[in-house]
Motif scaffolding. Structure first.
Motif, mmCIF file in Angstrom:
data_model
loop_
_atom_site.group_PDB
_atom_site.id
_atom_site.type_symbol
_atom_site.label_atom_id
_atom_site.label_comp_id
_atom_site.label_asym_id
_atom_site.label_seq_id
_atom_site.Cartn_x
_atom_site.Cartn_y
_atom_site.Cartn_z
ATOM 1 N N ALA A 49 46.702 75.260 40.327
ATOM 2 C CA ALA A 49 45.825 74.093 40.220
ATOM 3 C C ALA A 49 44.871 74.226 39.044
ATOM 4 O O ALA A 49 44.674 73.285 38.260
ATOM 5 C CB ALA A 49 45.038 73.918 41.516
ATOM 6 N N TYR A 50 44.270 75.415 38.884
ATOM 7 C CA TYR A 50 43.325 75.627 37.792
ATOM 8 C C TYR A 50 44.023 75.536 36.437
ATOM 9 O O TYR A 50 43.446 75.065 35.459
ATOM 10 C CB TYR A 50 42.631 76.985 37.953
ATOM 11 N N VAL A 87 53.871 69.967 43.070
ATOM 12 C CA VAL A 87 52.892 68.942 42.719
ATOM 13 C C VAL A 87 52.030 69.402 41.547
ATOM 14 O O VAL A 87 51.798 68.646 40.588
ATOM 15 C CB VAL A 87 52.003 68.608 43.936
ATOM 16 N N PHE A 88 51.568 70.653 41.607
ATOM 17 C CA PHE A 88 50.647 71.134 40.577
ATOM 18 C C PHE A 88 51.353 71.453 39.255
ATOM 19 O O PHE A 88 50.702 71.514 38.219
ATOM 20 C CB PHE A 88 49.872 72.352 41.075
ATOM 21 N N ASN A 131 49.757 83.295 48.653
ATOM 22 C CA ASN A 131 50.052 81.883 48.387
ATOM 23 C C ASN A 131 48.803 81.101 47.972
ATOM 24 O O ASN A 131 48.849 80.257 47.072
ATOM 25 C CB ASN A 131 50.672 81.244 49.631
ATOM 26 N N THR A 132 47.674 81.396 48.636
ATOM 27 C CA THR A 132 46.430 80.705 48.303
ATOM 28 C C THR A 132 46.017 80.986 46.863
ATOM 29 O O THR A 132 45.667 80.069 46.104
ATOM 30 C CB THR A 132 45.304 81.138 49.251
ATOM 31 N N ALA A 145 40.590 72.736 45.919
ATOM 32 C CA ALA A 145 40.634 74.153 46.268
ATOM 33 C C ALA A 145 40.511 74.348 47.777
ATOM 34 O O ALA A 145 41.237 75.152 48.386
ATOM 35 C CB ALA A 145 39.524 74.911 45.542
ATOM 36 N N LEU A 146 39.603 73.603 48.407
ATOM 37 C CA LEU A 146 39.443 73.699 49.869
ATOM 38 C C LEU A 146 40.709 73.220 50.578
ATOM 39 O O LEU A 146 41.121 73.805 51.597
ATOM 40 C CB LEU A 146 38.242 72.869 50.311
ATOM 41 N N ALA A 147 41.332 72.172 50.033
ATOM 42 C CA ALA A 147 42.570 71.653 50.635
ATOM 43 C C ALA A 147 43.687 72.688 50.540
ATOM 44 O O ALA A 147 44.482 72.850 51.491
ATOM 45 C CB ALA A 147 42.982 70.356 49.948
#
Length: 404
Positions: free
Chosen positions: A75-76, A126-127, A67-68, A98-100
């Motif tokens: 996101a990227y 969202v992304f 998932n990460t 990224a940390l979130a």
């Protein structure tokens, strides 16, 4: 085709896309490369592969890792789309995000599987919504590629949102068929949409590259034009005084004489020579002499100030003014203004036998231009008058209207 096979195809497709983008990035200059995009596809490929390899009862670490990576890839990819439409995302944004993402995926450890999946799918939503909004909202040019790509991301957003809502309300068995339908439609739809959006992004990247190339070419053309104008100005300007040089003076006098020949108007010319200028240089030095000539050039430019007038350095310490459509009285008045302005500067001149300051002598000629004459005649008359002024004691103006 089952879900597991589609996930494998997503992994293979993302990895091939990553290789294609990697080759494309190496061929381009650093300034033309699209940041985040290749990394996004690599993360998505690895995340999909982990999902494919998971067993029937996967550990939390496996699910969290997959998932990460998938969320980071998502996101990227959103950052890459933002870059393509002119919104660069800096490190101060993507690093905290990224940390979130990592923190959210780890925090789902304390949630039951359905809620865990709902959180992950909500972040995906969202992304995918972000590039959809950027593409559709900022498409003022009406680009078809942006519409297609934005619609693709919007459709993926709606599919993920539907799945999130189903997971959120899945408290009764009656919702199970509906959820199964959503999941069955979502996975292959995402696969097809990803293919369309991938090629649309490639075309959009090509459009961006072409636009940047056109902008660079336009900038070069603009700079070439600026350099051309600057060179043209330098070719017309005397480097020391900043007024017109002899070459430009000759060209303008030729043109104005021809124009006045057609109109029948009078053309006036002033020739001026600084009195005892060699003695000034001998007494004060050439640096002071250059400064003196610059100040005299400024006086001529200030008095021959109409758009059609021209003040020029004729050569050495000699100056000239072309005065179109000016009669003898007007030309003599301007010459006298220049003489007085120079005298009022009160530049000390101990080597002058005429006055204790720098002065000049003037010859003013006015002629009605005709085809049986040439512009050199008005120059010759003004030159004779200049020497007559010098012979008359200097620091004076001699004027003459050439008879028709």
């Amino acid at each position: 085709m089952d879900t597991r096979t589609i996930i494998l195809l997503l992994a293979i497709g993302s990895f091939l896309f990553f290789l294609l983008l990697l080759l494309d990035q190496f061929r381009k200059e650093p300034s033309q490369r699209i940041p985040y995009w290749a990394g996004a596809k690599f993360l998505q490929a690895v995340g999909s592969l982990i999902l494919f390899e998971r067993g029937p009862t996967p550990e939390f670490a496996t699910i969290a890792s997959a998932n990460t990576l998938l969320l980071l890839g998502c996101a990227y990819e959103a950052w890459a789309v933002c870059y393509l439409v002119g919104h660069r995302v800096g490190r101060q944004v993507h690093a905290p995000v990224a940390l979130a993402i990592v923190a959210v995926c780890l925090a789902t450890f304390w949630l039951p599987p359905p809620n865990r999946a709902a959180v992950v799918f909500a972040v995906h939503t969202v992304f995918y919504a972000l590039p959809a909004v950027v593409l559709l909202r900022h498409n003022r040019a009406g680009s078809l590629l942006r519409w297609v790509l934005g619609a693709s991301y919007l459709l993926v957003t709606l599919l993920f949102l539907a799945h999130v809502l189903w997971l959120a309300v899945d408290v009764a068995q009656s919702f199970q068929p509906f959820g199964a339908i959503i999941y069955a439609v979502m996975v292959p739809s995402i696969y097809g949409i990803m293919i369309v959006s991938g090629f649309s992004m490639l075309l959009l990247a090509k459009d961006k590259s072409d636009s940047e190339l056109e902008a660079a070419q336009a900038s070069l053309r603009s700079k070439d034009e600026q350099y051309r104008r600057k060179l043209e100005r330098l070719n017309k300007t005397d480097a020391l005084t900043g007024i017109a040089n002899r070459r430009h003076f000759d060209a303008v006098l030729t043109r104005e004489y021809a124009r006045h020949t057609r109109s029948g108007e009078k053309l006036s010319l002033i020739l001026a020579d600084v009195d005892h200028f060699k003695a000034f240089n001998d007494c004060y030095g050439h640096v002071a002499g250059d400064d003196c000539l610059r100040r005299i050039g400024g006086i001529l430019a200030a008095n021959a100030s109409r758009a059609t007038d021209l003040a020029a350095r004729y050569g050495g310490e000699e100056f000239a003014c072309i005065l179109p459509m000016t009669d003898l009285d007007g030309a003599c008045a301007i010459a006298e203004q220049i003489r007085r302005a120079l005298e009022d500067l009160a530049i000390p001149h101990q080597g002058s036998s005429t006055a204790g300051v720098v002065t000049a002598s003037f010859g003013v000629a006015t002629m009605r231009c005709t085809t049986d004459r040439t512009f050199s005649e008005v120059v010759a008359v003004a030159d004779k008058l200049l020497y007559a002024a010098k012979s008359s004691g200097r620091n004076c103006v001699q004027c003459l209207a050439v008879k028709d």
